[in-house]
Design a protein around this motif. Structure first.
Motif, PDB file in Angstrom:
ATOM      1  N   SER A 254      -3.750   2.042  -1.019  1.00 19.09           N
ATOM      2  CA  SER A 254      -1.602   1.802  -1.513  1.00 19.09           C
ATOM      3  C   SER A 254      -1.423   0.490  -2.045  1.00 19.09           C
TER       4      SER A 254
ATOM      5  N   TYR B  51       2.259  -1.283  -2.718  1.00 20.12           N
ATOM      6  CA  TYR B  51       3.889  -0.771  -2.804  1.00 20.12           C
ATOM      7  C   TYR B  51       4.200  -2.095  -3.548  1.00 20.12           C
TER       8      TYR B  51
ATOM      9  N   THR C   9       8.522  -2.626  -2.132  1.00 24.10           N
ATOM     10  CA  THR C   9       9.014  -2.627  -1.172  1.00 24.10           C
ATOM     11  C   THR C   9       9.834  -3.367  -0.413  1.00 24.10           C
TER      12      THR C   9
ATOM     13  N   SER D  80       9.757  -0.705   4.849  1.00 22.69           N
ATOM     14  CA  SER D  80       8.374   0.136   5.871  1.00 22.69           C
ATOM     15  C   SER D  80       8.456   0.181   6.927  1.00 22.69           C
TER      16      SER D  80
ATOM     17  N   ILE E 281       8.279   4.548   3.048  1.00 14.75           N
ATOM     18  CA  ILE E 281       7.927   2.835   2.371  1.00 14.75           C
ATOM     19  C   ILE E 281       9.026   3.791   1.798  1.00 14.75           C
TER      20      ILE E 281
ATOM     21  N   GLU F 155      10.649   1.868  -2.250  1.00 18.47           N
ATOM     22  CA  GLU F 155      10.772   0.839  -2.967  1.00 18.47           C
ATOM     23  C   GLU F 155      11.837   0.360  -3.800  1.00 18.47           C
TER      24      GLU F 155
ATOM     25  N   HIS G  68       8.243   7.267   0.207  1.00 19.61           N
ATOM     26  CA  HIS G  68       7.073   7.872   0.942  1.00 19.61           C
ATOM     27  C   HIS G  68       6.486   7.601   2.303  1.00 19.61           C
TER      28      HIS G  68
END
Length: 319
Positions: free
Chosen positions: A201, A203, A206, A209, A236, A238, A264
């Protein structure tokens, strides 16, 4: 049982010294045999613990007296490449003496030093929990964390805070948001590629994280149960517009981030993630510098010699 204390007298701005003095008086009054070492500089607890790791004594408990940073150093001294076997034979315990003591709280360890030590006395066998292990490929760096391994905003904020005068480092909600705004203004979002099992995945925007060893929210019992679960959680977040970004930060500092639609959460026994830009990094509120990252995270067992009971009856060694 042999009790070996590693004491950080500088924890909580030097207040840990009073914590140790109180506990020492209890130990001496009750004729409890023990050994004690004091740390003198950052990383010293790791050096002391590494020496104990050579002994492979099944009747020994290493007791960290300090905050989360002290516990982190002790574990990294026991759990290292040179002592992959002996570490599993030496359990640890904690006398909380830092500002936050998040790991000790999650374990259900009492705040008062004598109460915390009595939790050690009543333990009859070690409890196996889980901690985080990381290997950073670019620097070939191997280590462990008990709370978090953070990349981006939280590490940048830590670096900013450590650059302030000592009297300015403790942040309330207002000072946190003021300093957070300054960090956000200057920090560019970064691209984070995450591999979990066979899934990749990306991101692209970001700004936070953070890998958690245990749930960042919930009751103490829920956090303790997550320590027993051999999985890590990767948060995470963003970058969105300013309004959403600040709202997300408010949820983060008030303990409601898991309810955010903009966050996330990935839970697994192992992660691998990389960045393509230089980012600030921290683990357990210890700065690791500004770097490119190619890191693998995994959950590994750790032995704790300490009851997690909320109430422990007083123990009189003279009876």
């Amino acid at each position: 049982m042999q009790y070996s204390f590693i004491i950080n007298p500088h924890a909580r701005s030097g207040q840990a010294q009073a914590t140790w003095s109180h506990l020492k008086n209890y130990l001496d009054t009750n004729n409890i045999e023990y050994h004690s070492d004091f740390t003198r500089y950052p990383g010293h607890a790791t050096e002391i613990a590494s020496q104990f790791a050579n002994q492979s004594n099944q009747d020994m408990v290493i007791i960290a007296v300090g905050g989360d940073g002290t516990v982190d150093e002790v574990i990294n001294g026991l759990y290292n490449r040179e002592h992959p076997k002996n570490v599993n034979q030496i359990p640890i315990a904690i006398i909380p003496a830092g500002w936050q003591n998040q790991f000790a709280k999650a374990l259900g360890i009492q705040a008062q030093p004598v109460d915390a030590f009595q939790q050690i006395l009543v333990a009859s066998e070690p409890t196996t929990i889980n901690i985080g292990h990381y290997h950073e490929s670019i620097k070939d760096e191997d280590g462990y964390f008990i709370n978090t391994w953070g990349l981006g905003f939280d590490a940048a904020l830590l670096s900013h805070r450590n650059g302030l005068k000592k009297g300015q480092r403790k942040m309330g909600p207002l000072s946190f948001m003021r300093n957070a705004g300054s960090i956000l203004y200057n920090q560019q979002p970064y691209s984070l590629m995450v591999q979990e099992k066979q899934r990749h995945s990306l991101y692209a925007n970001t700004f936070i994280s953070t890998c958690f060893n245990f749930l960042p929210e919930g009751s103490r019992q829920q956090r303790y149960q997550s320590l027993l679960n051999p999985e890590l959680s990767l948060l995470i977040i963003e970058r969105r517009n300013w309004l959403i970004t600040f709202w997300t930060l408010c949820l983060l500092i008030t303990g409601h981030i898991t309810k955010s639609r903009w966050a996330h959460f990935i839970t697994a026994k192992q992660f691998h993630y990389t960045t393509s830009s230089l980012e600030f990094v921290q683990k357990d509120s210890i700065e690791l510098g500004n770097r490119f990252v190619d890191v693998t995270m995994e959950s590994v067992p750790c032995h704790i010699w300490q009851s997690n009971s909320a109430s422990v009856k007083s123990i009189d060694k003279n009876n």
